[in-house]
Design a protein around this motif. Sequence first.
Motif, mmCIF file in Angstrom:
data_model
loop_
_atom_site.group_PDB
_atom_site.id
_atom_site.type_symbol
_atom_site.label_atom_id
_atom_site.label_comp_id
_atom_site.label_asym_id
_atom_site.label_seq_id
_atom_site.Cartn_x
_atom_site.Cartn_y
_atom_site.Cartn_z
ATOM 1 N N TRP A 222 0.874 -1.171 0.000
ATOM 2 C CA TRP A 222 0.000 0.000 0.000
ATOM 3 C C TRP A 222 0.914 1.225 0.000
ATOM 4 O O TRP A 222 1.773 1.383 0.883
ATOM 5 N N ILE A 223 0.740 2.065 -1.009
ATOM 6 C CA ILE A 223 1.618 3.229 -1.183
ATOM 7 C C ILE A 223 0.765 4.482 -1.150
ATOM 8 O O ILE A 223 -0.296 4.553 -1.783
ATOM 9 N N GLY A 224 1.224 5.476 -0.411
ATOM 10 C CA GLY A 224 0.408 6.649 -0.141
ATOM 11 C C GLY A 224 0.380 7.686 -1.240
ATOM 12 O O GLY A 224 0.598 8.877 -0.979
ATOM 13 N N TRP A 225 0.079 7.251 -2.466
ATOM 14 C CA TRP A 225 -0.107 8.234 -3.525
ATOM 15 C C TRP A 225 -1.430 8.978 -3.302
ATOM 16 O O TRP A 225 -2.408 8.400 -2.845
ATOM 17 N N ASP A 226 -1.419 10.252 -3.626
ATOM 18 C CA ASP A 226 -2.666 11.018 -3.590
ATOM 19 C C ASP A 226 -2.813 11.736 -4.922
ATOM 20 O O ASP A 226 -2.118 11.419 -5.880
#
Length: 294
Positions: A222-226
């Motif tokens: 899970w990678i915190g791209w926004d």
Amino acid sequence: MILAHADPVHLHRLIEALEPFPIFLHIDARTPDATFSAMTANLPSRCALLKRTATSWGQWGLVAAELEGYRAALEVTEATHVALFSGSDYPLAPANAIAALLKGHIGDSFAEVNELPYAKWGRSGGLSRLRYRHWGFAKRMLRLPIPRRLPENMMFTGGSQSKVLARDHARAVVEIADEHRDLVRFWRRTWVPDETFVYSILNSPRFVPHWKTQLVPTNLWWIGWDETPRKSPAWLGMEHGDVLLSRQKPAAQQVPILFARKFSTEFSTPVLDAIDARFSLRSSSTCAEEVVQT
């Protein structure tokens, strides 16, 4: 395999959280000596240091380090899978849960990939990364605006550098890189080759005929791209706690999230403490006797 360049405290925390798996650690050749010393002090015996190279963002050095890690893992372990971490990653599951998932997928690799052109990779669908020669300087791209011929009989493919490769797939990548130096020369001048080189080899039937049937098309991270345009994802903190502690995954994804990115000692210690408590990390060295080595 961990590719790291900074934050000795988090690196040691990550290595501890991945016990008892063997670790192959690459530290950027540009890392200052004092930081390197702190990163390598008192490492456990299961952690081996790889030959250092400069791993500048967007450039070939990241692929060179990845290949070095595969070589080492294949040579000195019987690992069924090799997982590629950055130094800012962290597990969201204990070792026995990671091992159990991989034992159910012997011969399978885990990655989220897309054949190029891929609409989310800009107007060219990512092909401009390959079609033009590139150089990099301090996270800036320098492009020679003269197109070149692409290698023949390749299925150009891209995806996140984060991946878990089955042993046979890791071996195939190393062997093709050694046997086809023309491809290495070509990819040295591509942009962000760590997102296309390995996947393009694996997805090309002339090299790995059964890749598509042996791929679990999912990202275990899970990678915190926004929605903010940025070159790297945001640091994770307690504001991301709900999704991290529940290991939320896309509805279509059949396997659980096992890892996340990106964390640092400065920004992420409270949420890392919560993750440790939630998933019983760094509290026990016990694991199943027949653990799958990653």
